[in-house]
Design a protein around this motif. Structure first.
Motif, short mmCIF file in Angstrom:
data_model
loop_
_atom_site.label_atom_id
_atom_site.label_comp_id
_atom_site.label_asym_id
_atom_site.label_seq_id
_atom_site.Cartn_x
_atom_site.Cartn_y
_atom_site.Cartn_z
N CYS A 1 0.84 -1.20 0.00
CA CYS A 1 0.00 0.00 0.00
C CYS A 1 0.87 1.25 0.00
O CYS A 1 1.78 1.38 0.81
CB CYS A 1 -0.88 -0.02 1.24
N THR A 15 -0.84 -5.75 1.57
CA THR A 15 -2.26 -5.75 1.90
C THR A 15 -3.11 -6.45 0.85
O THR A 15 -2.70 -6.60 -0.29
CB THR A 15 -2.79 -4.31 2.06
N VAL A 42 -6.58 -6.19 -1.35
CA VAL A 42 -7.14 -5.03 -2.02
C VAL A 42 -8.65 -5.11 -2.07
O VAL A 42 -9.21 -6.13 -2.46
CB VAL A 42 -6.59 -4.93 -3.46
N CYS A 97 -7.01 -0.02 0.18
CA CYS A 97 -6.20 -0.85 1.07
C CYS A 97 -7.07 -1.38 2.19
O CYS A 97 -7.77 -0.63 2.86
CB CYS A 97 -5.06 0.00 1.64
N LYS A 111 -6.01 -2.64 4.88
CA LYS A 111 -5.36 -2.41 6.18
C LYS A 111 -5.66 -1.02 6.72
O LYS A 111 -6.09 -0.85 7.84
CB LYS A 111 -3.85 -2.62 6.08
N ILE A 163 -5.87 3.33 -2.97
CA ILE A 163 -4.58 3.02 -3.57
C ILE A 163 -4.42 3.81 -4.86
O ILE A 163 -3.35 4.27 -5.19
CB ILE A 163 -4.45 1.50 -3.80
#
Ligand SMILES: [Zn+2]
Length: 108
Positions: free
Chosen positions: A76, A83, A85, A99, A101, A106
């Motif tokens: 990311c 990560t 997606v 992302c 996370k 992105i």
């Protein structure tokens, strides 16, 4: 039917399986129909090259082979973590990658 990949040209990725496991690099080329990509300095294949006029000794040519996207995770650009997606649709209807996370987009 070709599935669109979550990894695109220019992305930073981390290799999570195979002989280059742990490497972080940049995607040079994607082959969506095969779910394979070419990543800079990853899965390098040495090819013997015949001598030519420009290179009279011949030698070893190093080229990157393709790697299956399942061996990669996207890094990311916001949180720098490997990560998964997600996708979301913006107000104007375009789809952007997100992302999972940190939740940031992105694609800018
Ligand atoms: Zn993130």
């Amino acid at each position: 039917m070709a599935k669109s990949l979550t990894i695109r040209k220019g992305d930073k990725v981390k290799v999570i399986a195979g002989k280059d496991k742990g490497k972080e690099s940049r995607v040079l080329k994607v082959h969506p129909e095969k779910s394979r990509v070419v990543v800079e300095k990853v899965n390098v294949i040495k090819k013997a090259q015949r001598p030519t006029q420009r290179n009279p000794k011949g030698g070893l040519l190093e080229i990157e082979g393709t790697i299956h996207v399942s061996n990669l995770m996207l890094l990311c650009p916001s949180c720098s973590q490997p990560t998964r997606v997600g996708r979301r649709r913006t107000d104007d209807g375009t789809r952007v990658r997100v992302c999972k996370k940190c939740g940031n987009d992105i694609d800018k």
